[in-house]
Design a protein around this motif. Sequence first.
Motif, short mmCIF file in Angstrom:
data_model
loop_
_atom_site.label_atom_id
_atom_site.label_comp_id
_atom_site.label_asym_id
_atom_site.label_seq_id
_atom_site.Cartn_x
_atom_site.Cartn_y
_atom_site.Cartn_z
N UNK A 115 0.84 -1.19 0.00
CA UNK A 115 0.00 0.00 0.00
C UNK A 115 0.88 1.24 0.00
N UNK A 116 0.46 2.23 -0.76
CA UNK A 116 1.14 3.53 -0.77
C UNK A 116 0.15 4.55 -0.21
N UNK A 117 0.45 5.06 0.96
CA UNK A 117 -0.45 5.98 1.65
C UNK A 117 0.22 7.35 1.76
N UNK A 118 -0.45 8.37 1.24
CA UNK A 118 0.03 9.75 1.36
C UNK A 118 -0.90 10.51 2.29
N UNK A 119 -0.35 11.10 3.34
CA UNK A 119 -1.13 11.87 4.31
C UNK A 119 -0.90 13.35 4.04
N UNK A 120 -1.96 14.05 3.65
CA UNK A 120 -1.90 15.49 3.39
C UNK A 120 -2.50 16.22 4.59
N UNK A 121 -1.82 17.23 5.10
CA UNK A 121 -2.37 17.97 6.23
C UNK A 121 -2.15 19.47 6.07
N UNK A 122 -2.89 20.24 6.88
CA UNK A 122 -2.91 21.69 6.75
C UNK A 122 -1.91 22.39 7.67
N UNK A 152 -6.25 15.23 5.72
CA UNK A 152 -6.63 15.82 7.00
C UNK A 152 -7.21 17.21 6.69
N UNK A 153 -8.47 17.40 6.99
CA UNK A 153 -9.21 18.62 6.64
C UNK A 153 -9.46 18.70 5.13
N UNK A 154 -10.25 17.79 4.57
CA UNK A 154 -10.46 17.80 3.11
C UNK A 154 -11.15 19.05 2.59
N UNK A 155 -12.05 19.64 3.40
CA UNK A 155 -12.67 20.88 2.97
C UNK A 155 -11.63 21.96 2.75
N UNK A 187 -2.26 20.24 -5.09
CA UNK A 187 -1.32 19.62 -4.16
C UNK A 187 -1.19 18.12 -4.41
N UNK A 188 -2.15 17.52 -5.14
CA UNK A 188 -2.05 16.09 -5.42
C UNK A 188 -0.89 15.78 -6.36
N UNK A 189 -0.36 16.80 -7.06
CA UNK A 189 0.77 16.58 -7.96
C UNK A 189 2.03 16.16 -7.22
N UNK A 190 2.08 16.41 -5.90
CA UNK A 190 3.21 15.99 -5.08
C UNK A 190 3.43 14.47 -5.22
N UNK A 191 2.34 13.72 -5.39
CA UNK A 191 2.41 12.27 -5.55
C UNK A 191 2.28 11.95 -7.03
N UNK A 192 3.24 11.21 -7.58
CA UNK A 192 3.21 10.86 -9.00
C UNK A 192 2.05 9.90 -9.28
#
Length: 307
Positions: free
Chosen positions: A5-12, A112-115, A97-102
Amino acid sequence: MDRRQRIAIFTTASLTWMIGTAINPLFCAAYLAKGGDRKITLVIPWLSLKDQKLVYSDNAMFGSPWEQESYIRQWLERRIAFIPDFDKRSIIPVGDISEIISDEEADIPVIEEPGHLTWFHQGKRWKTKFRLVIGIMHTNYLEYVKREKNGRLLAFLLKYLNSWVVSIYCHKVIRLSTATQDYPRSIICNVHGVNPKFLEMVWSKGYGELLKLIRDHQKELAGLEIDMYGNGEDSDQVKEAANKLKLVVRVHPGCDHADPLFHDYEIFLNPSTTDVVCTTTAEALAMGKIVICANHPSNDFFKQFSN
């Protein structure tokens, strides 16, 4: 499941900002990476020096993202019993910001905080790029907006904006408590535990409510001494209000929650009703403190504990 699994955690938020959206995703990334059966990437904001001054304490500025990463890793390694193996990347507040992940690495993002992170999203839809998009709701934004001018109207509009963007970008939504806005396809679960450091041995909101409670009950509380810890743009107003009270109320700068100076305190008081699931309350309970907090949906999770 034929591959890792490849999990990317995005946060504010990020350290040295001592709030839940900076601390909880960091520990999440570390523990998900433990064992090496998943590839974990933590994606955090990078702020210019000018903007850092608005958010971070004066003695913790970073000249580059690499300085910030070094600080974060050292901070984390002092609090866990293993060396965490995860990638760290930076985001900017507006743009895709999703471009950070290929595309090749795109699998499961935890937002984290999708809104907050999708209000200004540009580019490919998250649901199209990733296999399973999970949103975690930390903040009761509607409660904050209601306190502004024309707050009722703004909260009404924000509620529908949030519902719209979250439904577009997330397959599944996790609300940390019922204090958050309701969303379609959501469940309520406090997925953030407590750092084991607190079982072995800030920034806390609610100062206005606390000072009002103290002021209204000064006669009954004669002889009580209170220490308040925290930083923020309201620090001067908090100190001024505390100085007007007849009780002894000492206002201190914010301090790391794991600092030994907190060991001698027996009672933690948190009157805030704007938190969703307050990290400092969870930590105080884990440390065996007696916790006094509001009878409010944001604290329902904590009612199961005897202290």
